[in-house]
Motif scaffolding. Structure first.
Motif, PDB file in Angstrom:
ATOM      1  N   GLN A  28       0.825  -1.207   0.000  1.00 30.43           N
ATOM      2  CA  GLN A  28       0.000   0.000   0.000  1.00 30.43           C
ATOM      3  C   GLN A  28       0.861   1.260   0.000  1.00 30.43           C
ATOM      4  N   LEU A  29       2.109   1.122   0.447  1.00 33.69           N
ATOM      5  CA  LEU A  29       3.040   2.253   0.456  1.00 33.69           C
ATOM      6  C   LEU A  29       4.247   1.977  -0.446  1.00 33.69           C
ATOM      7  N   ALA A  30       3.999   1.318  -1.568  1.00 28.01           N
ATOM      8  CA  ALA A  30       5.077   0.910  -2.475  1.00 28.01           C
ATOM      9  C   ALA A  30       5.886   2.088  -3.011  1.00 28.01           C
ATOM     10  N   GLU A 137      -2.292  -8.532   6.785  1.00 26.60           N
ATOM     11  CA  GLU A 137      -2.240  -7.381   5.883  1.00 26.60           C
ATOM     12  C   GLU A 137      -2.027  -6.093   6.672  1.00 26.60           C
ATOM     13  N   GLU A 138      -2.700  -5.984   7.799  1.00 25.50           N
ATOM     14  CA  GLU A 138      -2.532  -4.803   8.650  1.00 25.50           C
ATOM     15  C   GLU A 138      -1.118  -4.730   9.223  1.00 25.50           C
ATOM     16  N   LEU A 139      -0.527  -5.875   9.539  1.00 24.23           N
ATOM     17  CA  LEU A 139       0.855  -5.891  10.013  1.00 24.23           C
ATOM     18  C   LEU A 139       1.789  -5.330   8.946  1.00 24.23           C
ATOM     19  N   GLY A 140       1.628  -5.781   7.709  1.00 24.02           N
ATOM     20  CA  GLY A 140       2.454  -5.266   6.625  1.00 24.02           C
ATOM     21  C   GLY A 140       2.266  -3.773   6.422  1.00 24.02           C
ATOM     22  N   ALA A 141       1.020  -3.326   6.459  1.00 29.35           N
ATOM     23  CA  ALA A 141       0.726  -1.901   6.282  1.00 29.35           C
ATOM     24  C   ALA A 141       1.307  -1.080   7.428  1.00 29.35           C
ATOM     25  N   THR A 142       1.204  -1.608   8.633  1.00 27.04           N
ATOM     26  CA  THR A 142       1.740  -0.913   9.804  1.00 27.04           C
ATOM     27  C   THR A 142       3.255  -0.790   9.732  1.00 27.04           C
ATOM     28  N   ALA A 143       3.913  -1.882   9.354  1.00 20.50           N
ATOM     29  CA  ALA A 143       5.370  -1.856   9.222  1.00 20.50           C
ATOM     30  C   ALA A 143       5.801  -0.836   8.175  1.00 20.50           C
ATOM     31  N   ALA A 144       5.134  -0.850   7.031  1.00 16.95           N
ATOM     32  CA  ALA A 144       5.475   0.087   5.961  1.00 16.95           C
ATOM     33  C   ALA A 144       5.195   1.527   6.382  1.00 16.95           C
ATOM     34  N   ALA A 145       4.079   1.756   7.039  1.00 15.68           N
ATOM     35  CA  ALA A 145       3.738   3.124   7.480  1.00 15.68           C
ATOM     36  C   ALA A 145       4.745   3.615   8.509  1.00 15.68           C
ATOM     37  N   GLY A 146       5.141   2.739   9.434  1.00 12.28           N
ATOM     38  CA  GLY A 146       6.140   3.126  10.430  1.00 12.28           C
ATOM     39  C   GLY A 146       7.472   3.495   9.789  1.00 12.28           C
ATOM     40  N   LEU A 147       7.857   2.737   8.770  1.00 13.96           N
ATOM     41  CA  LEU A 147       9.082   3.057   8.037  1.00 13.96           C
ATOM     42  C   LEU A 147       8.928   4.368   7.284  1.00 13.96           C
ATOM     43  N   CYS A 149       7.051   6.968   7.822  1.00 15.07           N
ATOM     44  CA  CYS A 149       6.995   8.202   8.628  1.00 15.07           C
ATOM     45  C   CYS A 149       8.184   8.351   9.573  1.00 15.07           C
ATOM     46  N   GLY A 150       9.120   7.411   9.527  1.00 16.82           N
ATOM     47  CA  GLY A 150      10.329   7.514  10.325  1.00 16.82           C
ATOM     48  C   GLY A 150      10.192   7.032  11.758  1.00 16.82           C
ATOM     49  N   LEU A 151       9.110   6.310  12.042  1.00 14.33           N
ATOM     50  CA  LEU A 151       8.940   5.753  13.382  1.00 14.33           C
ATOM     51  C   LEU A 151      10.029   4.725  13.673  1.00 14.33           C
ATOM     52  N   TRP A 152      10.430   3.986  12.647  1.00 10.54           N
ATOM     53  CA  TRP A 152      11.505   3.004  12.790  1.00 10.54           C
ATOM     54  C   TRP A 152      12.609   3.326  11.831  1.00 10.54           C
TER      55      TRP A 152
END
Length: 152
Positions: A28-30, A137-147, A149-152
């Protein structure tokens, strides 16, 4: 561009389907996060050093993680020392029992790297359901979103 690595082991196809759902969420954040999904026996040190976050998937075999995932962790552990400290990770497990043995083993090894847990584990007990695949799917989206926005 940030990098997300999904490493999985699968024999029956359940963990593969979970990994595909994780990948679908991340895609979703490709435009902002490049995602690489590899079977554990094909993933190596270069893949681990490439990523900014790691998602590990395994079936529960005899109350433990799959041998293929253990092999990936064994092959990368010492060469990665000092290069992946604090790398965010999360786990998804397809379990015939309760999945806690596999989770405990992975978390123990992750502390040795040391990796940083970024999300609660997803443990599917028994047959895969639409709800479990949505959680993946939500785990993947969460990981990508965190990356992203710089959370991780």
């Amino acid at each position: 561009m940030k990098h997300l690595l999904i490493v999985y082991a699968s024999q029956t196809g359940h963990t593969f389907m979970m990994a595909e759902s994780v990948r679908r969420g991340a895609m979703q954040l490709a435009d902002e996060v490049e995602t690489r999904m590899l079977p554990a026996l094909q993933a190596g040190l270069d893949d681990l050093l490439w990523c900014d976050a790691l998602l590990l998937g395994t079936p529960e075999n005899f109350g433990y993680m799959a041998g293929a995932l253990k092999d990936f962790l064994d092959r990368t552990y010492y060469p990665a020392q000092g290069q992946v400290e604090g790398l965010p990770f999360a786990v998804f497990i397809s379990a015939g029992n309760d999945g806690t043995g596999a989770l405990t083993a992975i978390e123990r090894i992750a502390r040795g790297y040391p990796l940083q847990n970024m999300a609660p584990p997803i443990i599917c007990k028994g047959e895969l359901t639409a709800m479990v695949l949505l959680a993946c799917e939500e785990l993947g989206a969460t990981a990508a979103a965190g990356l992203s926005c710089g959370l991780w």
